[in-house]
Design a protein around this motif. Structure first.
Motif, PDB file in Angstrom:
ATOM      1  N   GLN A 119     -27.581  14.146  13.778  1.00  0.00           N
ATOM      2  CA  GLN A 119     -27.797  13.208  14.882  1.00  0.00           C
ATOM      3  C   GLN A 119     -27.243  13.771  16.202  1.00  0.00           C
ATOM      4  OE1 GLN A 119     -26.767   9.086  14.126  1.00  0.00           O
ATOM      5  NE2 GLN A 119     -27.155   9.356  11.913  1.00  0.00           N
ATOM      6  N   VAL A 120     -26.100  14.499  16.095  1.00  0.00           N
ATOM      7  CA  VAL A 120     -25.515  15.124  17.296  1.00  0.00           C
ATOM      8  C   VAL A 120     -26.485  16.157  17.861  1.00  0.00           C
ATOM      9  CG1 VAL A 120     -23.671  16.625  18.131  1.00  0.00           C
ATOM     10  CG2 VAL A 120     -23.133  14.667  16.684  1.00  0.00           C
ATOM     11  N   GLU A 121     -27.054  16.960  16.987  1.00  0.00           N
ATOM     12  CA  GLU A 121     -28.017  17.975  17.444  1.00  0.00           C
ATOM     13  C   GLU A 121     -29.230  17.324  18.089  1.00  0.00           C
ATOM     14  OE1 GLU A 121     -27.583  21.237  17.517  1.00  0.00           O
ATOM     15  OE2 GLU A 121     -25.574  20.915  16.687  1.00  0.00           O
ATOM     16  N   GLN A 122     -29.682  16.262  17.438  1.00  0.00           N
ATOM     17  CA  GLN A 122     -30.820  15.548  18.047  1.00  0.00           C
ATOM     18  C   GLN A 122     -30.442  14.971  19.406  1.00  0.00           C
ATOM     19  OE1 GLN A 122     -32.058  12.623  15.217  1.00  0.00           O
ATOM     20  NE2 GLN A 122     -32.800  14.156  13.714  1.00  0.00           N
ATOM     21  N   SER A 123     -29.199  14.469  19.482  1.00  0.00           N
ATOM     22  CA  SER A 123     -28.739  13.896  20.751  1.00  0.00           C
ATOM     23  C   SER A 123     -28.659  14.966  21.827  1.00  0.00           C
ATOM     24  CB  SER A 123     -27.376  13.233  20.539  1.00  0.00           C
ATOM     25  OG  SER A 123     -26.890  12.697  21.758  1.00  0.00           O
ATOM     26  N   LYS A 124     -28.213  16.198  21.439  1.00  0.00           N
ATOM     27  CA  LYS A 124     -28.149  17.303  22.399  1.00  0.00           C
ATOM     28  C   LYS A 124     -29.541  17.638  22.928  1.00  0.00           C
ATOM     29  CE  LYS A 124     -24.015  19.620  20.620  1.00  0.00           C
ATOM     30  NZ  LYS A 124     -23.509  20.858  19.980  1.00  0.00           N
ATOM     31  N   GLU A 125     -30.492  17.679  22.011  1.00  0.00           N
ATOM     32  CA  GLU A 125     -31.865  17.982  22.441  1.00  0.00           C
ATOM     33  C   GLU A 125     -32.384  16.898  23.377  1.00  0.00           C
ATOM     34  OE1 GLU A 125     -34.143  18.410  18.913  1.00  0.00           O
ATOM     35  OE2 GLU A 125     -33.153  20.272  18.275  1.00  0.00           O
ATOM     36  N   GLN A 126     -32.060  15.650  23.015  1.00  0.00           N
ATOM     37  CA  GLN A 126     -32.524  14.537  23.842  1.00  0.00           C
ATOM     38  C   GLN A 126     -31.863  14.591  25.231  1.00  0.00           C
ATOM     39  OE1 GLN A 126     -34.942  12.444  22.884  1.00  0.00           O
ATOM     40  NE2 GLN A 126     -34.934  11.613  24.962  1.00  0.00           N
ATOM     41  N   MET A 127     -30.573  14.963  25.272  1.00  0.00           N
ATOM     42  CA  MET A 127     -29.882  15.062  26.569  1.00  0.00           C
ATOM     43  C   MET A 127     -30.481  16.179  27.415  1.00  0.00           C
ATOM     44  SD  MET A 127     -25.825  14.311  26.024  1.00  0.00           S
ATOM     45  CE  MET A 127     -25.602  15.554  24.773  1.00  0.00           C
ATOM     46  N   ALA A 128     -30.820  17.285  26.738  1.00  0.00           N
ATOM     47  CA  ALA A 128     -31.435  18.397  27.487  1.00  0.00           C
ATOM     48  C   ALA A 128     -32.742  17.949  28.121  1.00  0.00           C
ATOM     49  CB  ALA A 128     -31.649  19.583  26.545  1.00  0.00           C
ATOM     50  N   ILE A 129     -33.512  17.201  27.352  1.00  0.00           N
ATOM     51  CA  ILE A 129     -34.784  16.694  27.872  1.00  0.00           C
ATOM     52  C   ILE A 129     -34.536  15.724  29.025  1.00  0.00           C
ATOM     53  CG2 ILE A 129     -36.794  15.295  27.291  1.00  0.00           C
ATOM     54  CD1 ILE A 129     -36.619  16.462  24.457  1.00  0.00           C
ATOM     55  N   SER A 130     -33.507  14.861  28.802  1.00  0.00           N
ATOM     56  CA  SER A 130     -33.202  13.860  29.833  1.00  0.00           C
ATOM     57  C   SER A 130     -32.681  14.515  31.112  1.00  0.00           C
ATOM     58  CB  SER A 130     -32.157  12.866  29.297  1.00  0.00           C
ATOM     59  OG  SER A 130     -32.684  12.142  28.206  1.00  0.00           O
ATOM     60  N   GLU A 131     -31.862  15.599  30.955  1.00  0.00           N
ATOM     61  CA  GLU A 131     -31.360  16.293  32.141  1.00  0.00           C
ATOM     62  C   GLU A 131     -32.493  16.964  32.911  1.00  0.00           C
ATOM     63  OE1 GLU A 131     -28.449  18.902  30.552  1.00  0.00           O
ATOM     64  OE2 GLU A 131     -26.852  17.370  30.464  1.00  0.00           O
ATOM     65  N   ALA A 132     -33.410  17.576  32.176  1.00  0.00           N
ATOM     66  CA  ALA A 132     -34.560  18.214  32.847  1.00  0.00           C
ATOM     67  C   ALA A 132     -35.428  17.167  33.541  1.00  0.00           C
ATOM     68  CB  ALA A 132     -35.370  19.005  31.816  1.00  0.00           C
ATOM     69  N   LYS A 133     -35.596  16.076  32.835  1.00  0.00           N
ATOM     70  CA  LYS A 133     -36.420  14.998  33.373  1.00  0.00           C
ATOM     71  C   LYS A 133     -35.758  14.409  34.630  1.00  0.00           C
ATOM     72  CE  LYS A 133     -38.861  10.894  31.764  1.00  0.00           C
ATOM     73  NZ  LYS A 133     -39.031   9.955  30.635  1.00  0.00           N
ATOM     74  N   LEU A 134     -34.389  14.251  34.553  1.00  0.00           N
ATOM     75  CA  LEU A 134     -33.674  13.691  35.707  1.00  0.00           C
ATOM     76  C   LEU A 134     -33.782  14.619  36.920  1.00  0.00           C
ATOM     77  CD1 LEU A 134     -31.803  11.506  36.849  1.00  0.00           C
ATOM     78  CD2 LEU A 134     -29.854  12.792  35.937  1.00  0.00           C
ATOM     79  N   LYS A 135     -33.713  15.950  36.653  1.00  0.00           N
ATOM     80  CA  LYS A 135     -33.847  16.916  37.748  1.00  0.00           C
ATOM     81  C   LYS A 135     -35.214  16.829  38.397  1.00  0.00           C
ATOM     82  CE  LYS A 135     -33.501  21.862  38.725  1.00  0.00           C
ATOM     83  NZ  LYS A 135     -33.293  23.211  38.149  1.00  0.00           N
ATOM     84  N   TRP A 136     -36.191  16.645  37.580  1.00  0.00           N
ATOM     85  CA  TRP A 136     -37.565  16.527  38.114  1.00  0.00           C
ATOM     86  C   TRP A 136     -37.720  15.248  38.909  1.00  0.00           C
ATOM     87  CZ3 TRP A 136     -42.089  13.897  35.715  1.00  0.00           C
ATOM     88  CH2 TRP A 136     -43.274  14.170  36.381  1.00  0.00           C
ATOM     89  N   TYR A 137     -37.075  14.158  38.355  1.00  0.00           N
ATOM     90  CA  TYR A 137     -37.151  12.861  39.058  1.00  0.00           C
ATOM     91  C   TYR A 137     -36.473  12.936  40.420  1.00  0.00           C
ATOM     92  CZ  TYR A 137     -39.090  10.098  35.178  1.00  0.00           C
ATOM     93  OH  TYR A 137     -39.899   9.570  34.229  1.00  0.00           O
ATOM     94  N   LYS A 138     -35.370  13.694  40.501  1.00  0.00           N
ATOM     95  CA  LYS A 138     -34.678  13.834  41.781  1.00  0.00           C
ATOM     96  C   LYS A 138     -35.571  14.514  42.810  1.00  0.00           C
ATOM     97  CE  LYS A 138     -29.855  13.863  40.258  1.00  0.00           C
ATOM     98  NZ  LYS A 138     -28.625  14.662  40.147  1.00  0.00           N
TER      99      LYS A 138
END
Length: 358
Positions: A119-138
């Motif tokens: 679950q931690v690994e999945q969470s890391k992947e999800q955070m990476a996606i969310s960080e990339a997505k947040l950068k794009w949103y900015k």
């Protein structure tokens, strides 16, 4: 023969092995002669009855003890079977604890940790996606292609993902600590408990063996003591019966009853109810076929006599037939004395067995 006392008959045949309760047809036994004297049995009958009651109670006690022994044997077998079964169950519980319960618990804990790590690994992947997505949103928000509200929502989602990852790492730490504590304490405690249970049931088996063996020894010793007591009581009863039988004196052989001369002179004739003492001679029973008259035959008459000649013996007013059975051929030196006459020894045997009461 109902005219003879049964005890006297048994005593007379005591040297023979006879089953008196099941006399076979044709069994030969000796029967006492006529009843000569009957002594007062005093309290022998009462003592015999009392001893028979004591014997019956002792026999019942022996049967009860033998029944108790059988019960003790059954109880001992059951008790041993129970403790052996308990030992078997304890061993099975120990094997189950080692091969199943502990292993399953460890496997489950490791599975939980692995699942949390995934679950931690999945969470890391999800955070990476969310960080990339947040950068794009900015970038879109700077170009005014995206509202600030949308950007704020994405920032909030990224924070949630980070918090979730942190929470999962915390759960992993707790699970590892729990597993370590289980391996260090709970596993050892459970193994010790099952080992102790096995040891306890092993000791119980030995204790049960010792206890049941002692119970059986006690029961057998009680029975042996009761048997010895019973033997002594049988001997006492037989002794009393012999005393009872001895109160009736039967003729051992053919003969004519006469008073014992010395007793007659001192005490007079024996009457019903007369008191007699130990060792006193009461009557004589001379064998009629051995009654004889000793003769001193003068030398002058010796040639006139021959053995086998018939004779008559006069006793007061009773005349009895007889036969000259003994006639000496040599002078009886014991009869010479101070005289010069010579005598020959002779004996006339009485031929009759029918004597008057007097």
């Amino acid at each position: 023969d109902m005219t003879r006392d049964e005890l006297s008959i048994r005593m007379l045949n005591s040297e023979e092995e006879i089953d008196w309760d099941n006399l076979p047809v044709g069994q030969s036994i000796m029967i006492p002669g006529d009843l000569l004297v009957e002594l007062d049995p005093l309290n022998l009958k009462e003592r015999i009855n009392q001893m028979e009651i004591v014997l019956e109670k002792s026999e019942n006690s022996l049967l009860r003890m033998e029944g108790n022994l059988k019960t003790t044997e059954l109880s001992a077998a059951l008790s041993l079977k129970v403790v052996k079964n308990n030992h078997k169950l304890a061993v099975m519980a120990q094997e189950k604890m080692i091969n199943s319960t502990i292993k399953n618990q460890i496997k489950a804990d490791r599975g939980s940790i692995t699942n949390l790590a995934n679950q931690v690994e999945q969470s890391k992947e999800q955070m990476a996606i969310s960080e990339a997505k947040l950068k794009w949103y900015k970038e879109l928000e700077e170009k005014q292609f995206l509202s600030k509200m949308k950007l704020r929502e994405e920032q909030l989602n990224l924070t949630k993902e980070r918090n979730n990852a942190q929470n999962l790492r915390h759960q992993i730490a707790l699970a590892e600590a729990k597993m370590e504590a289980y391996m260090k304490y709970d596993k050892v405690s459970l193994l010790n408990q099952t080992e102790l249970a096995v040891d306890e049931t092993t000791v119980n088996i030995e204790k049960t063996k010792v206890s049941t063996a002692a119970d059986l020894r006690d029961a057998n010793a009680t029975i042996a003591t009761q048997k010895k007591t019973l033997e002594l009581e049988y001997e006492r009863l037989e002794d009393l019966k012999e005393q009872m039988a001895a109160t009736k004196i039967y003729a051992p052989s053919d003969g004519t009853v006469v008073y014992f001369s010395e007793s007659y002179k001192e005490y007079g004739p024996i009457m019903d109810g007369a008191r007699v003492h130990r060792g006193r001679n009461l009557i004589k029973l001379p064998k009629t076929k051995s009654l004889k008259v000793e003769l001193n035959v003068p030398q002058a008459k010796r040639s006139l006599l021959k053995r086998g000649m018939k004779a008559w013996v006069q006793v007061e007013d009773v005349t009895l037939p007889g036969t000259l059975a003994v006639l000496g051929t040599n002078v009886d030196t014991n009869r010479r004395g101070h005289t010069e006459k010579s005598y020959f020894k002779g004996e006339v045997f009485i031929d009759s067995s029918n004597f008057p009461d007097a």
